[in-house]
Design a protein around this motif. Sequence first.
Motif, PDB file in Angstrom:
ATOM      1  N   LEU A  98      -3.177 -66.353 -23.535  1.00 55.04           N
ATOM      2  CA  LEU A  98      -3.019 -65.108 -24.282  1.00 55.04           C
ATOM      3  C   LEU A  98      -3.995 -64.052 -23.797  1.00 55.04           C
ATOM      4  O   LEU A  98      -3.677 -62.860 -23.794  1.00 55.04           O
ATOM      5  N   THR A 101      -2.397 -62.436 -20.852  1.00 53.84           N
ATOM      6  CA  THR A 101      -1.288 -61.596 -21.300  1.00 53.84           C
ATOM      7  C   THR A 101      -1.793 -60.292 -21.893  1.00 53.84           C
ATOM      8  O   THR A 101      -1.293 -59.206 -21.568  1.00 53.84           O
ATOM      9  N   ALA A 128       3.088 -64.826 -27.782  1.00 48.87           N
ATOM     10  CA  ALA A 128       2.567 -63.712 -26.992  1.00 48.87           C
ATOM     11  C   ALA A 128       2.934 -62.381 -27.630  1.00 48.87           C
ATOM     12  O   ALA A 128       2.127 -61.443 -27.677  1.00 48.87           O
ATOM     13  N   ALA A 131       0.631 -61.842 -30.583  1.00 54.66           N
ATOM     14  CA  ALA A 131      -0.724 -61.475 -30.165  1.00 54.66           C
ATOM     15  C   ALA A 131      -0.777 -60.029 -29.688  1.00 54.66           C
ATOM     16  O   ALA A 131      -1.726 -59.285 -30.004  1.00 54.66           O
TER      17      ALA A 131
END
Length: 286
Positions: A98, A101, A128, A131
């Motif tokens: 994460l 990303t 994802a 987040a």
Amino acid sequence: MAQERKPVTTVKLQKMKASKEPISMVTAYDYLTAKLADEAGVDMILIGDSLGNVIQGHESTLPVTLDEMIYHTKAVTRAVKSAFVVTDLPFMTYHGSLDTTLQNAGRIMREGLSKGVKLEGGAEIAHAVKALTQAGVPVVGHLGLTPQSVHVLGGYRIQGKNSEQARKLMEDAKALEEAGAIAIVLELVTEELAEWITSKLSIPTIGIGAGASCDGQVLVFHDMLGYEPDAPAKKFVKAYAQVGLAIREGIGQYVAEVKGRKFPAEQHGFKGDNEVLQYLYGTAVK
């Protein structure tokens, strides 16, 4: 002079779905293309990794890098005043940690000044999407034919043709919605399934080859304007102009006039004054 439009926001997009006002979206990859699209009144502009096909000449979107997406996003956002600009996160830039990303999406937002990012995939990337949303990044999902997974899907095939695929696509759409996505692109999905998904979601769906029941439509700029005149026709694309033919004919005429010494003509040049002529030729023109 036309009145300047107010910027399209996530709130505006949600209101458009609620009021059943269709959302128009096109791709753009450079300053002038984006400027023309924005002036034409498009609601959303996507800097798609489809640039790998139409700009770079690749057979797929897979070779496109994050730096290339940022480069093109910078060019587009310099031009856009009203449309909501979204940038694709390219292949394998959101499937690791994460932190990675978030860092990659952050670069697109911070360096490219995009208003959001688009990710391909369903439930498997919902974490994802969540987040990114919590970090303040608007996310557009992408389901159906997902070009970054073309080799897994076995080519560019219609999705949702059986009950198992339909169930999975609906589950994926719901997962993206629950994770905070602001919209979902449905690509090459059967019309019936696209209509069903659209009716069950509170967020807009943007179709491409998914029928008329989606909340909006998106086309690739070069497809909709006929930039490649000899390319095989795509059933889900309508060409609104034949720009490729005009460009090829125009350049062909230019070549012919250069070869025939018809261009440049006298009106395309500049004459020097007497001082310059005296210097060059030792005489002045009366």
